[in-house]
Write an enzyme that holds these catalytic residues in place. Sequence first.
Site, PDB file in Angstrom:
ATOM      1  N   ASP A  63       0.843  -1.194   0.000  1.00  0.00           N
ATOM      2  CA  ASP A  63       0.000   0.000   0.000  1.00  0.00           C
ATOM      3  C   ASP A  63       0.883   1.250   0.000  1.00  0.00           C
ATOM      4  O   ASP A  63       2.040   1.212   0.419  1.00  0.00           O
ATOM      5  CB  ASP A  63      -0.877  -0.032   1.264  1.00  0.00           C
ATOM      6  N   ASP A  74      -0.435   4.980   0.978  1.00  0.00           N
ATOM      7  CA  ASP A  74      -0.754   5.898   2.075  1.00  0.00           C
ATOM      8  C   ASP A  74      -0.716   5.180   3.416  1.00  0.00           C
ATOM      9  O   ASP A  74      -1.412   4.193   3.629  1.00  0.00           O
ATOM     10  CB  ASP A  74      -2.134   6.518   1.861  1.00  0.00           C
TER      11      ASP A  74
END
Length: 181
Positions: A9, A11
């Site tokens: 991922d 963020d």
Amino acid sequence: MKKKSIAIDMDGVLADTEVQYLNYYEQQFGTRLTKEIFHNVAEAEALPDGSIYKFLFTPGFFRTIPVMDGAVDAVKTLQQDYDIYIVSAAMEFPLSLFEKKEWLEEHFPFIQWNNIIFCGNKSIIDTDYMIDDYCKNLDFCKGKPILFSAGHNASITHHVRVNNWKEVETLFAEERSLARQ
């Protein structure tokens, strides 16, 4: 032999969104808050007056997020033994798609364009591992879910947890060691 794959991922994992929220808040309101405000609180509710949503729609927000300490070197190391895919939900906030692409080109230029997946729902991702800070993504992971610590997930206990990129490297060194046995 085919390499195993890792979805990572952006963020809250590669990009330090908590620091970015705090920086934007200080610029806007003149008050410096600490990361403690995120502890066991949904990200969107951590800052007063819905300011997080305002920041998410501000041009430059995603483009200027600081990189998590150790992320670049750790991803380079992982890339030696694993196929790395950067997977980010980038459809909800209109500016994020282009800004996230530019951010990756600057900070992770060694990740090829065809290993970057911008989507709206990560349940379609089929990798051997997924590193994310949200259970909504990890709970549907087809491989081994790995929870990257963030304030909002402090009380989560049902996934393997890593607190930083050093711990990610250690975890995968152990995984490689077990695979050789």
